[in-house]
Design a protein around this motif. Structure first.
Motif, short mmCIF file in Angstrom:
data_model
loop_
_atom_site.label_atom_id
_atom_site.label_comp_id
_atom_site.label_asym_id
_atom_site.label_seq_id
_atom_site.Cartn_x
_atom_site.Cartn_y
_atom_site.Cartn_z
N LEU A 64 50.71 40.23 49.57
CA LEU A 64 49.92 39.44 48.61
C LEU A 64 48.52 40.03 48.45
O LEU A 64 47.91 39.92 47.39
CB LEU A 64 49.78 38.00 49.10
CG LEU A 64 51.03 37.15 49.08
CD1 LEU A 64 50.79 35.84 49.82
CD2 LEU A 64 51.44 36.87 47.65
N VAL A 65 48.03 40.63 49.51
CA VAL A 65 46.67 41.17 49.53
C VAL A 65 46.57 42.46 48.73
O VAL A 65 45.59 42.67 47.99
CB VAL A 65 46.22 41.38 50.99
CG1 VAL A 65 44.91 42.13 51.05
CG2 VAL A 65 46.13 40.04 51.72
N VAL A 66 47.54 43.31 48.84
CA VAL A 66 47.48 44.66 48.25
C VAL A 66 47.12 44.64 46.75
O VAL A 66 46.19 45.35 46.35
CB VAL A 66 48.78 45.45 48.52
CG1 VAL A 66 48.82 46.74 47.71
CG2 VAL A 66 48.90 45.73 50.01
N PRO A 67 47.76 43.84 45.90
CA PRO A 67 47.38 43.87 44.48
C PRO A 67 45.94 43.41 44.24
O PRO A 67 45.31 43.83 43.28
CB PRO A 67 48.37 42.93 43.79
CG PRO A 67 49.39 42.57 44.79
CD PRO A 67 48.91 42.97 46.14
N MET A 68 45.43 42.57 45.11
CA MET A 68 44.07 42.05 44.93
C MET A 68 43.00 43.10 45.27
O MET A 68 41.84 42.94 44.91
CB MET A 68 43.87 40.80 45.77
CG MET A 68 44.74 39.65 45.35
SD MET A 68 44.40 39.24 43.62
CE MET A 68 45.10 37.64 43.51
N LEU A 69 43.40 44.17 45.94
CA LEU A 69 42.44 45.24 46.25
C LEU A 69 41.95 45.95 44.99
O LEU A 69 40.91 46.60 45.00
CB LEU A 69 43.09 46.26 47.20
CG LEU A 69 43.33 45.77 48.62
CD1 LEU A 69 44.28 46.70 49.35
CD2 LEU A 69 42.02 45.61 49.36
N ASP A 70 42.69 45.81 43.89
CA ASP A 70 42.31 46.43 42.62
C ASP A 70 41.89 45.40 41.57
O ASP A 70 41.86 45.70 40.38
CB ASP A 70 43.48 47.27 42.10
CG ASP A 70 43.78 48.45 43.00
OD1 ASP A 70 42.82 49.08 43.48
OD2 ASP A 70 44.97 48.71 43.25
N HIS A 71 41.57 44.21 42.01
CA HIS A 71 41.16 43.14 41.10
C HIS A 71 39.87 43.54 40.37
O HIS A 71 39.03 44.23 40.94
CB HIS A 71 40.94 41.84 41.91
CG HIS A 71 40.87 40.63 41.07
ND1 HIS A 71 39.71 40.24 40.45
CD2 HIS A 71 41.80 39.70 40.76
CE1 HIS A 71 39.93 39.12 39.78
NE2 HIS A 71 41.19 38.77 39.96
N PRO A 72 39.70 43.10 39.13
CA PRO A 72 38.46 43.44 38.41
C PRO A 72 37.19 42.86 39.06
O PRO A 72 36.11 43.43 38.91
CB PRO A 72 38.66 42.85 37.02
CG PRO A 72 40.03 42.32 36.95
CD PRO A 72 40.66 42.41 38.29
N SER A 73 37.31 41.76 39.78
CA SER A 73 36.15 41.14 40.40
C SER A 73 35.84 41.77 41.76
O SER A 73 36.70 41.84 42.64
CB SER A 73 36.41 39.63 40.60
OG SER A 73 35.45 39.08 41.48
N SER A 74 34.60 42.22 41.93
CA SER A 74 34.22 42.80 43.23
C SER A 74 34.28 41.76 44.33
O SER A 74 34.57 42.08 45.48
CB SER A 74 32.82 43.41 43.15
OG SER A 74 31.85 42.43 42.85
N ARG A 75 34.04 40.51 44.00
CA ARG A 75 34.14 39.43 45.00
C ARG A 75 35.55 39.34 45.55
O ARG A 75 35.77 39.19 46.75
CB ARG A 75 33.71 38.11 44.36
CG ARG A 75 33.72 36.95 45.28
CD ARG A 75 33.23 35.72 44.58
NE ARG A 75 33.14 34.61 45.50
CZ ARG A 75 32.69 33.43 45.19
NH1 ARG A 75 32.26 33.19 43.96
NH2 ARG A 75 32.67 32.47 46.07
N VAL A 76 36.53 39.41 44.66
CA VAL A 76 37.93 39.34 45.07
C VAL A 76 38.31 40.60 45.86
O VAL A 76 38.98 40.52 46.89
CB VAL A 76 38.86 39.14 43.86
CG1 VAL A 76 40.34 39.23 44.27
CG2 VAL A 76 38.58 37.80 43.19
N ARG A 77 37.86 41.76 45.39
CA ARG A 77 38.18 43.00 46.11
C ARG A 77 37.60 42.98 47.52
O ARG A 77 38.27 43.41 48.47
CB ARG A 77 37.66 44.23 45.34
CG ARG A 77 38.43 44.51 44.06
CD ARG A 77 38.16 45.89 43.49
NE ARG A 77 36.77 46.28 43.41
CZ ARG A 77 35.93 45.95 42.42
NH1 ARG A 77 36.35 45.20 41.42
NH2 ARG A 77 34.68 46.38 42.44
#
Length: 182
Positions: free
Chosen positions: A119-132
């Motif tokens: 679940l974490v892996v796709p969020m590493l490329d999220h547009p939001s730096s907060r999410v990354r």
């Protein structure tokens, strides 16, 4: 609502020393229509350290998908909350809401189940730096060597918060334990 918020915040400062009656009153505040009241009640229940509070928090989270409730579930660190949190992260709405996605990722990091790395892996490329940044902290916490490798790859991210989160990799000599970015 100001009175309810103040009451919940006062109880939160007491931490784990809450009588059952106070916890019950806080649980009643979780479905409040005012998000500030919900957040204050969630913080107080999370700070209580009472694992019985997890049921009330999970019910509120499933209904509202409130970042404060996700944070409180993470503070409790109870594995039973992982299902609600991971289900929320799979929904497109979580990806569209950086505050919610970050809170869920950090809660999953505190729970620490290695199954959550996918679940974490796709969020590493999220547009939001907060999410990354939250995803990096979560990858380090739940991903074992793979998570640490993924975190190291984010040390060149353009956002300082992401680079800082990646620098907390405990696999590096002299690095401390990861602290979730605030």
């Amino acid at each position: 609502s100001v009175v309810r918020i103040a009451a919940a915040e006062s109880l939160a400062r007491r931490g784990g020393d809450l009588p059952d009656r106070a916890k019950a009153r806080l649980a009643v505040m979780l479905p409040d229509g005012d998000p500030d009241v919900r957040a204050a009640a969630a913080r107080a229940l999370g700070a209580s350290g009472d694992h019985q509070a997890a049921r009330a928090l999970m019910s509120a989270f499933d209904r509202w998908h409130d970042p404060a409730v996700a944070t409180a579930l993470g503070e409790l660190g109870q594995a039973s909350a992982a299902g609600s949190l991971s289900a929320a992260l799979r929904r497109p709405a979580a990806s569209a809401d950086p505050e919610l996605a970050s809170a869920v990722l950090l809660a999953l990091a505190r729970i620490g189940n290695r199954d959550h790395i996918e679940l974490v892996v796709p969020m590493l490329d999220h547009p939001s730096s907060r999410v990354r940044a939250a995803a990096v902290a979560a990858a380090i916490a739940v991903g074992g060597e793979r998570g640490r490798r993924l975190a190291r790859e984010r040390r060149r991210d353009f956002a300082r918060s992401v680079r800082e989160a990646a620098s907390l990799d405990p696999g590096r000599a002299g690095a401390g334990a990861p602290s979730p970015p605030r």
